[in-house]
Motif scaffolding. Structure first.
Motif, mmCIF file in Angstrom:
data_model
loop_
_atom_site.group_PDB
_atom_site.id
_atom_site.type_symbol
_atom_site.label_atom_id
_atom_site.label_comp_id
_atom_site.label_asym_id
_atom_site.label_seq_id
_atom_site.Cartn_x
_atom_site.Cartn_y
_atom_site.Cartn_z
ATOM 1 N N THR A 13 0.874 -1.174 0.000
ATOM 2 C CA THR A 13 0.000 0.000 0.000
ATOM 3 C C THR A 13 0.907 1.219 0.000
ATOM 4 O O THR A 13 1.725 1.398 0.902
ATOM 5 N N ASP A 17 -4.950 4.504 0.804
ATOM 6 C CA ASP A 17 -5.603 3.193 0.882
ATOM 7 C C ASP A 17 -5.980 2.639 -0.483
ATOM 8 O O ASP A 17 -5.997 1.428 -0.686
ATOM 9 N N LYS A 20 -3.124 0.285 -3.803
ATOM 10 C CA LYS A 20 -2.667 -1.021 -3.359
ATOM 11 C C LYS A 20 -2.244 -1.838 -4.564
ATOM 12 O O LYS A 20 -2.856 -1.758 -5.622
ATOM 13 N N SER A 107 6.815 2.739 3.124
ATOM 14 C CA SER A 107 5.952 1.564 2.997
ATOM 15 C C SER A 107 6.736 0.308 3.327
ATOM 16 O O SER A 107 6.152 -0.751 3.515
#
Length: 145
Positions: A13, A17, A20, A107
């Protein structure tokens, strides 16, 4: 759950949101996007440095008075030029892109990290390696600096 250590996988991700990756195609496209944004960061940094040096080299020398004082300590209001405002705006855009790149690297996906570092390196090689040390203070490997 968010990873807190580096991991190698196609499921990641990035920043939002809705961004992805769950397939090889989306992962490869994400890596390409990270690479391109990193190189674009270096391009903007180069433009900002050139714009700053161009706007500072166009300034006329300050007038000298008979007592030898070159300029007042406090400039008159309204002396801010459009070039300075544009330079400040470009700095803000560049800083925002740098922080977004940093957050994408956070991330903790190994491929995303490598794509960002490779993009910064390629962008530096293409856009900034020939600036001749025009502004050493901005020669920082951290994109958020």
């Amino acid at each position: 759950m968010m990873h807190m250590t580096f991991y190698w996988g196609i499921k990641a991700t990035i920043l939002f949101d809705f961004w992805k990756t769950d397939s090889w195609l989306s992962y490869i496209l994400t890596l390409i996007a990270c690479f391109v944004f990193s190189a674009f960061y270096q391009y903007l940094e180069n433009r900002r440095i050139q714009f700053k040096s161009l706007s500072s080299s166009r300034r006329p020398p300050p007038p000298r008075s008979s007592s030898g004082v070159s300029a007042p300590l406090i400039p008159k209001s309204g002396t801010r030029s459009a070039a300075k405002a544009a330079s400040v705006l470009l700095f803000g855009v560049n800083a925002a892109i740098g922080y977004l790149l940093m957050l994408a690297a956070m991330s903790f996906n190994g491929g995303v990290f490598i794509a960002i570092v490779a993009g910064l390196t390629a962008g530096y090689a293409v856009f900034r390696s020939d600036d001749g040390g025009a502004d050493i203070a901005t020669d920082d490997p951290c994109p958020c600096a």
